[in-house]
Design a protein around this motif. Structure first.
Motif, short mmCIF file in Angstrom:
data_model
loop_
_atom_site.label_atom_id
_atom_site.label_comp_id
_atom_site.label_asym_id
_atom_site.label_seq_id
_atom_site.Cartn_x
_atom_site.Cartn_y
_atom_site.Cartn_z
N HIS A 310 0.83 -1.20 0.00
CA HIS A 310 0.00 0.00 0.00
C HIS A 310 0.87 1.25 0.00
O HIS A 310 1.79 1.38 0.81
CB HIS A 310 -0.90 -0.01 1.24
N ARG A 331 -6.38 -6.55 2.04
CA ARG A 331 -7.18 -5.92 0.98
C ARG A 331 -8.24 -4.96 1.52
O ARG A 331 -8.38 -3.84 1.02
CB ARG A 331 -7.83 -7.00 0.12
N HIS A 334 -6.46 -1.89 2.80
CA HIS A 334 -5.84 -1.20 1.67
C HIS A 334 -6.87 -0.27 1.02
O HIS A 334 -6.55 0.88 0.66
CB HIS A 334 -5.34 -2.24 0.65
N ALA A 335 -8.09 -0.74 0.91
CA ALA A 335 -9.15 0.07 0.28
C ALA A 335 -9.73 1.10 1.24
O ALA A 335 -10.11 2.20 0.82
CB ALA A 335 -10.27 -0.85 -0.23
#
Length: 404
Positions: A310, A331, A334-335
């Motif tokens: 990231h 994930r 990260h978003a």
């Protein structure tokens, strides 16, 4: 309020609880912290928040129906367990078009009904609706592996497969398991099947032979050297040498190796090359895995080896793809990050300006950064090298993260 009165109130306080959790989560408070305040596990707070989102959010007719259901629950003073049970039932309906009508039906049915009556009716209606809109067995397959080891260092695996696939898998493992039991009569059937699974999938002759994600790493202190950037080190006698040559002079065949050195400002840095590509290469990913061991978010225990690189300063905003501008994050986290700082929604993953430790900066810049307290994180390479510098070179003195 005595104990009996408190319990009676709790039995009718479903919607006040939903309101409270929804407001606190929307104020960027973690489920873990909310749960600690009320003596509840984060999982329970998550269930209540899911009810809140499914009653307070939506569009058009869907939102109107949900608000109607929420008002029914308020007027009837339903319990939180009743609300959670009905919400779970609605979300398990295969036909999405049937979910909102069922939600309304269940909420209207639940008025003046006991929890057991609501639960039984919800199960019956779910079965009836899903029989008309069955999912294929193939769509229902899944495999789950626990995110953290237990006290014995073991993880759990649970799978749901079609009958034919499950039997085929069992038959494929059976012969290998029998061979293991012949070689070691003390092995139980379950132990032999577990070893057979590892052997068939990962190679080798059993669980003890597996090397996946378990390669040796040698952490090398660069005593007497200063990192000059671009992979160059200045030695104590003034010589400038490539870091690779310095490492080669210290190492033999030990698997992976990584090096930290203080830069000209005294901040610990990974020794690495600059690059122009967006995605991290295998070398950079491995360096960050060693640096953190787990996701950078302080509430997450997802392993770093299965997470993503990231960018702290987003690539789209000019951030470079170098280790000092990246952390490892799963994930979802990260978003869930404010790449554009002005959005001020979730906060952002970053590194401590002094130690370089991965952490999360809260939305309110005046509040402290959050650091990982999970035990595994304390054994990462970053902590090792910081402790090494403290005890050998007295480079800096680590401080406890300031309280909020």
């Amino acid at each position: 309020m005595n104990l009996e009165s408190a319990l009676r109130y709790l039995a009718t306080a479903g919607m006040p609880l939903v309101d409270l959790v929804y407001e606190r989560v929307n104020n960027r408070e973690s489920r873990k912290n909310i749960g600690q305040d009320y003596g509840l596990p984060a999982r329970r707070i998550g269930q209540i928040h899911r009810v809140a989102r499914d009653l307070f959010e939506g569009e058009g007719e869907q939102l109107a129906n949900r608000r109607h259901c929420a008002q029914i629950a308020r007027d009837a003073r339903m319990s939180i367990d009743t609300l959670i049970t009905m919400n779970k039932t609605v979300n398990r309906v295969n036909d999405h078009a049937a979910r909102e009508p069922l939600r309304r039906e269940l909420f209207e049915y639940a008025v003046s009904k006991s929890f057991e009556e609501v639960e039984a009716h919800a199960k019956l209606r779910l079965q009836e609706i899903n029989e008309r809109h069955p999912r294929t067995a193939h769509d229902q397959r899944w495999l789950r592996i626990s995110g953290n080891p237990d006290t014995n260092g073991m993880r759990f695996m649970l799978a749901r497969l079609t009958d034919s696939d499950a039997m085929a898998l069992a038959n494929a493992l059976d012969q290998t398991a029998r061979e293991f039991q012949k070689g070691d009569p003390k092995l139980s059937r379950q132990q032999a099947m577990a070893d057979a699974l590892v052997a068939r999938v990962l190679g080798g002759t059993g669980a003890s032979k597996s090397k996946v994600f378990r390669e040796p790493v040698l952490l090398v202190p660069s005593d007497g050297c200063t990192y000059m950037g671009n992979g160059l080190l200045a030695t104590s006698d003034g010589a400038i040498v490539p870091a690779r040559e310095h490492m080669d002079s210290l190492l033999s065949e030990f698997g992976y190796a990584t090096m930290w050195a203080p830069d000209l400002e005294g901040k610990m840095q990974h020794v690495d090359l600059w690059r122009t590509r967006r995605t991290a290469n295998d070398k950079q990913r491995m360096m960050m895995v060693i640096d953190q061991l787990i996701c950078a978010d302080p509430e997450c225990t997802h392993t770093a080896i299965t997470s993503e690189a990231h960018h702290i300063e987003a690539w789209k905003n000019g951030g470079h793809t170098n280790v000092d501008n990246m952390v490892i994050a799963c994930r979802p986290h990260h978003a869930r990050n404010d790449d554009d700082r002005e959005l001020q929604r979730y906060g952002h993953l970053t590194r401590d300006p002094v130690t370089g430790q991965a952490c999360r900066q809260l939305v309110d810049e005046h509040r402290s950064r959050r650091y990982h307290q999970f035990p595994l994180a304390q054994y990462n390479g970053r902590n090792w090298v910081l402790n090494h510098e403290l005890h050998t070179n007295n480079l800096y003195k680590p401080e406890e993260p300031p309280p909020d």
